[in-house]
Design a protein around this motif. Structure first.
Motif, PDB file in Angstrom:
ATOM      1  N   MET A 190       5.238  23.912   3.697  1.00  0.00           N
ATOM      2  CA  MET A 190       6.638  22.857   4.066  1.00  0.00           C
ATOM      3  C   MET A 190       6.554  21.655   3.340  1.00  0.00           C
ATOM      4  O   MET A 190       7.980  21.455   3.916  1.00  0.00           O
ATOM      5  CB  MET A 190       6.255  22.436   5.667  1.00  0.00           C
ATOM      6  CG  MET A 190       6.903  21.327   6.514  1.00  0.00           C
ATOM      7  SD  MET A 190       6.045  20.754   8.155  1.00  0.00           S
ATOM      8  CE  MET A 190       5.672  22.423   8.599  1.00  0.00           C
ATOM      9  N   SER A 196      10.596  21.302   2.347  1.00  0.00           N
ATOM     10  CA  SER A 196      11.586  19.735   2.644  1.00  0.00           C
ATOM     11  C   SER A 196      12.087  19.354   1.722  1.00  0.00           C
ATOM     12  O   SER A 196      12.656  18.306   1.386  1.00  0.00           O
ATOM     13  CB  SER A 196      10.164  18.825   3.580  1.00  0.00           C
ATOM     14  OG  SER A 196       9.662  19.057   4.251  1.00  0.00           O
ATOM     15  N   ASN A 209       7.536  22.862  14.007  1.00  0.00           N
ATOM     16  CA  ASN A 209       7.806  22.704  12.260  1.00  0.00           C
ATOM     17  C   ASN A 209       8.499  21.925  11.807  1.00  0.00           C
ATOM     18  O   ASN A 209       8.709  21.536  11.390  1.00  0.00           O
ATOM     19  CB  ASN A 209       7.238  23.872  12.193  1.00  0.00           C
ATOM     20  CG  ASN A 209       5.474  24.163  11.912  1.00  0.00           C
ATOM     21  OD1 ASN A 209       5.047  23.312  12.467  1.00  0.00           O
ATOM     22  ND2 ASN A 209       5.240  25.710  11.710  1.00  0.00           N
ATOM     23  N   ASN A 210       9.932  22.456  12.409  1.00  0.00           N
ATOM     24  CA  ASN A 210      11.285  21.869  12.691  1.00  0.00           C
ATOM     25  C   ASN A 210      11.381  20.688  12.266  1.00  0.00           C
ATOM     26  O   ASN A 210      11.371  19.601  11.876  1.00  0.00           O
ATOM     27  CB  ASN A 210      12.252  22.662  13.366  1.00  0.00           C
ATOM     28  CG  ASN A 210      13.862  22.291  12.744  1.00  0.00           C
ATOM     29  OD1 ASN A 210      14.908  21.772  13.228  1.00  0.00           O
ATOM     30  ND2 ASN A 210      13.938  22.943  11.355  1.00  0.00           N
ATOM     31  N   ASP A 229       9.411  18.945   9.323  1.00  0.00           N
ATOM     32  CA  ASP A 229      10.310  19.414   8.538  1.00  0.00           C
ATOM     33  C   ASP A 229      11.051  17.962   7.867  1.00  0.00           C
ATOM     34  O   ASP A 229      10.867  17.568   6.823  1.00  0.00           O
ATOM     35  CB  ASP A 229      10.881  19.972   8.254  1.00  0.00           C
ATOM     36  CG  ASP A 229      10.328  22.122   7.431  1.00  0.00           C
ATOM     37  OD1 ASP A 229       9.699  21.820   7.352  1.00  0.00           O
ATOM     38  OD2 ASP A 229      11.124  22.990   8.253  1.00  0.00           O
ATOM     39  N   ASP A 263      17.981  24.172   8.035  1.00  0.00           N
ATOM     40  CA  ASP A 263      17.694  25.441   8.129  1.00  0.00           C
ATOM     41  C   ASP A 263      18.665  26.291   9.759  1.00  0.00           C
ATOM     42  O   ASP A 263      19.055  27.734   8.790  1.00  0.00           O
ATOM     43  CB  ASP A 263      16.005  26.001   9.336  1.00  0.00           C
ATOM     44  CG  ASP A 263      16.011  27.509   8.671  1.00  0.00           C
ATOM     45  OD1 ASP A 263      16.581  27.849   7.457  1.00  0.00           O
ATOM     46  OD2 ASP A 263      14.927  28.021   9.337  1.00  0.00           O
TER      47      ASP A 263
END
Length: 498
Positions: free
Chosen positions: A29, A33, A59-60, A63, A160
């Protein structure tokens, strides 16, 4: 070609990379990033720009938290983080990156309702709310958030995937997304980025590598691939000594009526400038003066000869039919006679319309033929579709059924081969939005087919070269004429052989 995979496969690539490289999820990650930040600073160069990072609890969002810390390290002095607290669930990576920010005494704002964003000032918004973590339309608080953010008209850069936008599959016109000016996506573009409907969620995208195992990705089963310039460099070879006009094939183009001679001339230009050894154009006799004036290198074949017993189709490596042909009874009879020859053809424009009028004609197509419809022509052929995703799935089915290549034209044109594989062409631009572009493309496909390329090769090579010609011309022009695109093709092809 670069294989495009779905989100489940991309998650598997994450897992494989973590295991194979013996790294942790949080380390991967951090790499992602940093890749995002390195691209972001090329877009937003002023370090005093206010940056508002909206982070969900998955998890987004994790980030987004890492991006906040890394931007501060890069000297961005006005970074604010908003924790979108619409869910009870949170990932371990989110909590780890949140703790890292808290350790730095980073200013954080918890968002439980839209009212918590009312003081959000002008600046750039980084959308790290959901990414590709949602497989259903936005509703409730998330839909309200998207509507609010879109109403601000601030520049939005998504991590993303824009929140609410599906990476692949059909979606409704009524679905709501956070609209991004730019998406910085990881390792591969999402398949849905290439559909016109994506304009509701993003203006443009860039892809950054995050170190996922490329070997694993390329081994995944997927019908989708993105064409790359290196594919053309491998395919198109420099011309060798002692070759001549006979080496590069003879193409016959059947196009034009008295009122539509321009379409025929443009198709002939595409074929001629594409490098066919010999180009013959069959047009009504009334267009002969125009042909000899515009393109003296192109030969003429009287339209009447096509239906005569002396017509020798075998002398031509490829036959292309359709641009400006007309859809009257005479043109329909002409197409029927051509189909009886049982030779592969490039079929475009009015000839496609005639195929759509008579299903029995489609069944007579010779294996290896190339159909080049735009959206309306495609739907006339195969029925109305509610989405580009559905249209593409039909194209895959029909390419297999008809044993033909289908070139489904779009800003990102889809080339579907006889096995249902989809090759996405990335070249081309809105400056090419003028009449005649399709005529030039038809001639160019015929040109490559005449030179001996297989049907799918001729189709994707022509689409790439055609679009690249337009891209190069658009650097200094607001709009690009079809004639200019055709005339620039030799320089493009030359550049691909160096």
């Amino acid at each position: 070609m670069q294989k495009l995979i779905n989100q489940q496969q991309m998650r598997s690539a994450d897992v494989f990379t973590i295991k194979n490289l013996d790294i942790s999820s949080i380390e991967l990650m951090e790499t992602a990033s940093m890749a995002f930040v390195n691209e972001f600073v090329q877009e937003i160069t002023a370090v005093e720009t206010p940056i508002h990072i909206l982070c969900g609890k998955g998890n987004n969002g994790a980030d987004g938290l890492a991006i906040a810390r890394l931007l501060q390290d890069k000297g961005y002095r006005a970074v604010a983080v908003y924790l979108v607290d619409f869910s009870e669930k949170e990932t371990a990576e989110y909590q780890t990156n949140l703790n890292r920010l808290k350790d730095l005494w980073f200013p954080l704002t918890t968002v439980k309702t839209i009212a918590d964003l009312k003081t959000l000032n002008d600046g750039v918004i980084i959308d790290a709310v959901l990414g590709s973590g949602l497989n259903k339309p936005l509703t409730g608080a998330y839909a309200e958030l998207a509507t609010f953010i879109n109403g601000l008209n601030y520049q939005v850069i998504a991590v993303d995937t824009p929140t609410g936008f599906p990476a692949e599959g059909a979606f409704a016109k009524t679905d709501i997304f956070i609209k991004a000016d730019l998406v910085i996506c990881f390792q591969r573009p999402k398949i849905n980025f290439f559909f016109p409907e994506s304009a509701a969620a993003l203006n443009r995208f860039r892809v950054v590598s995050i170190g996922l195992d490329e070997g694993f990705i390329e081994k995944q089963t997927s019908p989708y691939a993105l064409l790359e310039q290196r594919d053309l460099k491998d395919l198109i070879q420099p011309r060798k000594s002692f070759t001549h006009k006979g080496t590069y094939g003879h193409a016959l183009l059947i196009a034009g009526q008295r009122e539509t001679m321009g379409a025929a001339i443009l198709a002939a230009k595409g074929c001629l400038y594409g490098g066919a050894g010999l180009t013959t154009l069959s047009i009504p006799e009334s267009g002969l003066t125009a042909l000899n004036t515009a393109l003296p290198e192109v030969m003429y074949l009287d339209r009447k000869e096509l239906s005569g017993t002396a017509f020798a189709a075998e002398k031509f490596k490829i036959i292309a039919v359709g641009p400006g042909l007309g859809t009257d009874t005479t043109s329909a009879d002409l197409l029927k006679n051509l189909l009886k020859l049982k030779v592969p053809m490039v079929i475009d424009a009015d000839a496609l319309h005639l195929l759509g009028n008579d299903e029995s004609l489609r069944k007579q197509l010779t294996e290896g033929s190339i159909l080049t419809p735009h959206m309306k022509e495609f739907d006339h052929l195969f029925g109305t579709h509610e989405s580009w995703w559905a249209r593409l799935q039909t194209a895959r089915e029909k390419a297999v059924e008809l044993k033909c290549v289908i070139v489904l034209k779009n800003q990102y044109t889809f080339i579907i081969d006889q096995l249902g594989k989809v090759i996405i062409n990335p070249t081309g631009n809105p400056a090419m939005g003028q009449g005649g572009m399709g005529d030039v493309l038809t001639g160019l496909i015929a040109s490559f087919a005449a030179q001996g390329y297989q049907s799918v090769e001729a189709a994707y090579a022509a689409c790439f070269v055609h679009g690249l010609s337009g891209d190069q011309l658009a650097v200094t022009r607001v709009s690009v004429k079809a004639s200019a695109v055709a005339e620039h093709i030799p320089e493009v092809v030359k550049g691909l052989t160096i």
